[in-house]
Write an enzyme that holds these catalytic residues in place. Structure first.
Site, PDB file in Angstrom:
ATOM      1  N   PRO A   1       0.894  -1.297  -0.118  1.00 57.55           N
ATOM      2  CG  PRO A   1      -0.710  -1.664   1.737  1.00 57.55           C
ATOM      3  CD  PRO A   1       0.464  -2.243   1.133  1.00 57.55           C
ATOM      4  CD  GLU A   2       3.226   3.023  -4.337  1.00 57.34           C
ATOM      5  OE1 GLU A   2       3.408   4.399  -4.678  1.00 57.34           O
ATOM      6  OE2 GLU A   2       3.845   2.223  -5.123  1.00 57.34           O
TER       7      GLU A   2
END
Length: 269
Positions: free
Chosen positions: A2-3
């Protein structure tokens, strides 16, 4: 992993359910994540959640007694559940709330983290972070001053959290494409005008991803269980050998800093 947009979507998703609720119980089933979950986390018991913030890719749950710092790692996710089913193998942490709901942290690979920060103190993981990309502090003048005489590839430079936080691999590739800059360009060669364009594109790409719910990755879905949708809009990332949406030439792929990098060598100079 996840960014920044995925983490921001998680923050937005959990906030209506957690904010101003009292933590009635914290259940830790597995303490060994990327780092050992500290005993101080149990100090959340009986504490009201006064704010839910994001710094870089970390979620911060503030209480009067201290702050829980949550990182989703490679595969972590958060769910807010009513009448939660029995915990499964990778459900490592539960926050039981005064409204009867449970925030459940799931992390199959255990590369995430639950850390603790006492009131008025900072955490070493956040001490050297650069500006948030969606703030005015992140601008072309700042990046130009940081880039002075540096020969590192521009993609590596914008992924360095000391320069700007949260521009991960997907969004670095997409922003550089939108700005028309090759990811291998030495940073010292990037002009002020190019920085102005690139900063604008980074802000737009991240904001669009947040609005659309984060990028769909096999290990990420939103707090309501629905996947993000920004992957439908990707121009270069993950599209090696497919035609460029702008010029029709095949998208190229190479390694930069051990990360898969996607670009169009016609549209990007």
């Amino acid at each position: 992993m996840p960014e920044l947009p995925e983490v921001e979507v998680s923050r937005l998703g959990i906030s209506p359910h957690l904010l101003e609720q009292t933590i009635q119980e914290i259940v830790v089933r597995q303490r060994q994540l990327r780092w050992w979950i500290p005993e101080e986390i149990h100090g959340l018991h009986g504490q009201p959640i006064t704010a839910i913030r994001r710094r870089a890719k970390y979620l911060l749950l503030d209480t009067p007694k201290g702050t829980a710092i949550v990182h989703l790692g490679m595969s972590g996710s958060l769910r807010v559940l009513e009448n939660p089913p029995p915990a499964e193998k990778h459900d490592h942490v539960d926050l039981v709330l005064s409204n009867g709901k449970v925030m459940r942290y799931n992390d199959p690979r255990r590369f995430g983290a639950w850390l603790w920060c006492a009131p008025g103190e900072s955490h070493e993981l956040l001490d050297n972070c650069g500006p948030e990309p969606l703030t005015d502090e992140f601008n072309a003048d700042w990046m130009l001053s940081r880039a002075n005489n540096k020969r590192v590839a521009i993609k590596t430079f914008i992924m360095n959290n000391a320069n700007v936080v949260g521009v991960g691999n997907i969004y670095a590739c997409e922003s550089l494409f939108s700005a028309g800059i090759l990811p291998t360009t030495p940073t010292y060669k990037v002009t002020l005008g190019q920085w102005q364009t690139l900063v604008t594109e980074i802000k737009q790409v991240l904001a669009q991803a947040i609005t659309q719910g984060g990028t769909t990755l096999k290990d990420f879905s939103q707090t309501d269980g629905k996947p993000g949708y920004f992957a439908q809009e990707l121009h270069v990332y993950g599209r090696a050998k497919q035609p460029c949406h702008s010029c029709g030439e095949p998208i190229k792929e190479m390694k930069i800093g051990q990360r898969n990098t996607f670009f169009c060598d016609v549209c990007q100079k």
